[in-house]
Design a protein around this motif. Structure first.
Motif, short mmCIF file in Angstrom:
data_model
loop_
_atom_site.label_atom_id
_atom_site.label_comp_id
_atom_site.label_asym_id
_atom_site.label_seq_id
_atom_site.Cartn_x
_atom_site.Cartn_y
_atom_site.Cartn_z
N GLU A 126 22.30 12.60 80.69
CA GLU A 126 21.07 13.24 80.19
C GLU A 126 20.46 14.24 81.18
O GLU A 126 19.55 14.98 80.83
N THR A 127 20.98 14.27 82.43
CA THR A 127 20.44 15.20 83.42
C THR A 127 21.25 16.49 83.52
O THR A 127 20.84 17.42 84.21
N LEU A 128 22.40 16.54 82.84
CA LEU A 128 23.28 17.71 82.97
C LEU A 128 22.92 18.80 81.95
O LEU A 128 22.65 18.51 80.78
N SER A 129 22.93 20.04 82.40
CA SER A 129 22.66 21.18 81.53
C SER A 129 23.94 21.56 80.78
O SER A 129 25.04 21.08 81.09
N LEU A 130 23.80 22.47 79.82
CA LEU A 130 24.97 22.98 79.11
C LEU A 130 25.96 23.62 80.08
O LEU A 130 27.18 23.45 79.95
N GLU A 131 25.42 24.36 81.05
CA GLU A 131 26.27 25.04 82.03
C GLU A 131 27.08 24.02 82.84
O GLU A 131 28.27 24.24 83.11
N GLY A 170 20.44 14.56 74.45
CA GLY A 170 21.73 13.87 74.32
C GLY A 170 22.78 14.78 73.72
O GLY A 170 22.63 16.01 73.72
N SER A 171 23.83 14.20 73.19
CA SER A 171 24.96 14.99 72.68
C SER A 171 24.52 15.87 71.51
O SER A 171 25.03 16.98 71.34
N LEU A 172 23.58 15.41 70.69
CA LEU A 172 23.10 16.22 69.58
C LEU A 172 22.35 17.45 70.10
O LEU A 172 22.53 18.56 69.57
N SER A 173 21.54 17.28 71.13
CA SER A 173 20.82 18.41 71.73
C SER A 173 21.81 19.47 72.18
O SER A 173 21.63 20.67 71.93
N ILE A 174 22.85 19.04 72.86
CA ILE A 174 23.83 19.98 73.42
C ILE A 174 24.60 20.69 72.31
O ILE A 174 24.79 21.91 72.37
N ALA A 175 25.01 19.94 71.28
CA ALA A 175 25.75 20.56 70.18
C ALA A 175 24.91 21.62 69.47
O ALA A 175 25.37 22.73 69.21
N ALA A 178 15.80 19.77 69.99
CA ALA A 178 15.13 20.75 70.83
C ALA A 178 14.93 20.28 72.27
O ALA A 178 14.38 21.03 73.09
N ALA A 179 15.38 19.07 72.59
CA ALA A 179 15.10 18.47 73.90
C ALA A 179 15.78 19.20 75.05
O ALA A 179 16.86 19.77 74.91
N SER A 180 15.13 19.16 76.21
CA SER A 180 15.67 19.74 77.45
C SER A 180 16.31 18.66 78.30
O SER A 180 15.97 17.48 78.16
N PRO A 181 17.21 19.03 79.23
CA PRO A 181 17.83 18.03 80.11
C PRO A 181 16.79 17.22 80.88
O PRO A 181 15.75 17.74 81.27
N GLY A 182 17.08 15.95 81.03
CA GLY A 182 16.22 15.08 81.83
C GLY A 182 15.31 14.18 81.04
O GLY A 182 14.79 13.19 81.56
N GLY A 183 15.11 14.48 79.76
CA GLY A 183 14.23 13.67 78.94
C GLY A 183 14.98 12.62 78.14
O GLY A 183 16.20 12.70 77.98
N LYS A 184 14.23 11.67 77.60
CA LYS A 184 14.86 10.57 76.85
C LYS A 184 15.46 11.04 75.52
O LYS A 184 16.34 10.39 74.96
#
Length: 294
Positions: free
Chosen positions: A274-279, A174-179, A165-171
């Motif tokens: 970790e700072t990049l959004s899906l877009e 990562g790749s799991l968040s994006i997937a 559930a994490a948003s960009p910029g946090g620890k």
């Protein structure tokens, strides 16, 4: 419940385990939930009706299955441990619309299962207390196979739920968040203490709902390439995106070409993945693909 005490009560759970001589297998990550309030939250988050189907993975002795049977029009429970099958058949005998399958969900043809077990319902949700050692492979199989799913509501390790559930910029991002966020909209429902299980796990748990998207939030030219770029960008989290991508895609070329492509995608080479959004990942993936970087 036909006047019987619920399976989830500590008393009945212990009675069933003792009567069947059942012993827990640590290798299968078996932890049975014995808290009615948590079960209520899990089932409530799935928003099931009698027109819906529910797929449960790892039902154990049927505490959650029993609840799903009350809410859904068709329930299939997939259990890998054959020792639990006679227990489940006994517990679920009052519910003829529940099917128990002795199988490994990672090896099951899920499209065929859906066609066979859920032909009579309008929508299907996965609702489960997942074994923590195979959480990610199971969830990614469910998402990647593009099944006709509404929701995935699962109890998993709290740390993994927070990463999803994490948003960009946090620890935790990562790749799991994006997937996960490419295929679904994650929402943390509640955290769960280890005291509500038999036996008690060593970690905190959380219930998360993944509302499965009809279409991804970003359009990419090649999904496989997109996820490859994402994975490469997190190879070493402390490195910049330029350094990670150079190691994966530009090992034999100079850095200049990479920085040109990053500029074309509108991304500073000094940023970390970790700072990049899906877009931004989608744009970067398409730029690299167009340049023949794969």
């Amino acid at each position: 419940m036909n006047g019987r005490e619920e399976v989830s009560s500590p008393k009945r759970t212990k009675e069933i385990i003792a009567r069947h001589g059942f012993s827990f297998k640590k290798s299968l990550g078996q932890n049975f939930l014995i808290d009615r309030n948590i079960l209520d939250k899990i089932v409530g988050a799935a928003e099931l009706t009698k027109e819906d189907g529910a797929l449960e993975i790892g039902p154990g002795i049927g505490a959650l299955t029993e609840r799903l049977a009350d809410q859904a029009g068709a329930v299939t429970a997939v259990e890998i441990d054959r020792r639990l099958i006679p227990i489940l058949e006994e517990v679920l005998a009052p519910h003829p619309h529940v099917k128990v399958r002795n199988d490994d969900v990672l090896k099951v043809d899920l499209k065929a299962l859906f066609e066979e077990d859920f032909a009579s319902v309008q929508g299907v949700s996965v609702v489960a207390n997942l074994p923590y050692y195979v959480t990610t492979p199971i969830l990614m199989k469910l998402l990647e196979e593009k099944l006709p799913l509404k929701n995935i509501v699962v109890m998993i390790q709290k740390e993994v739920a927070e990463r999803m559930a994490a948003s960009p910029g946090g620890k935790d991002y990562g790749s799991l968040s994006i997937a996960v966020q490419y295929y679904s909209e994650p929402e943390l429902i509640c955290t769960v203490p280890h005291t509500v299980f038999i036996p008690q796990p060593n970690v905190e748990s959380a219930v998360i709902r993944l509302k499965v998207r009809e279409t991804p939030p970003v359009e990419v030219q090649d999904e496989q390439h997109f996820f490859g770029v994402v994975q490469a960008s997190f190879t070493q989290r402390r490195k910049t995106i330029a350094n990670n991508l150079k190691a994966r895609y530009f090992a034999k070329e100079g850095r200049e070409r990479l920085e040109e492509l990053l500029a074309e995608a509108g991304i500073e080479p000094s940023r970390r993945g970790e700072t990049l959004s899906l877009e931004e990942f989608a744009r970067l993936s398409d730029v690299l693909l167009a340049a023949g970087v794969a």
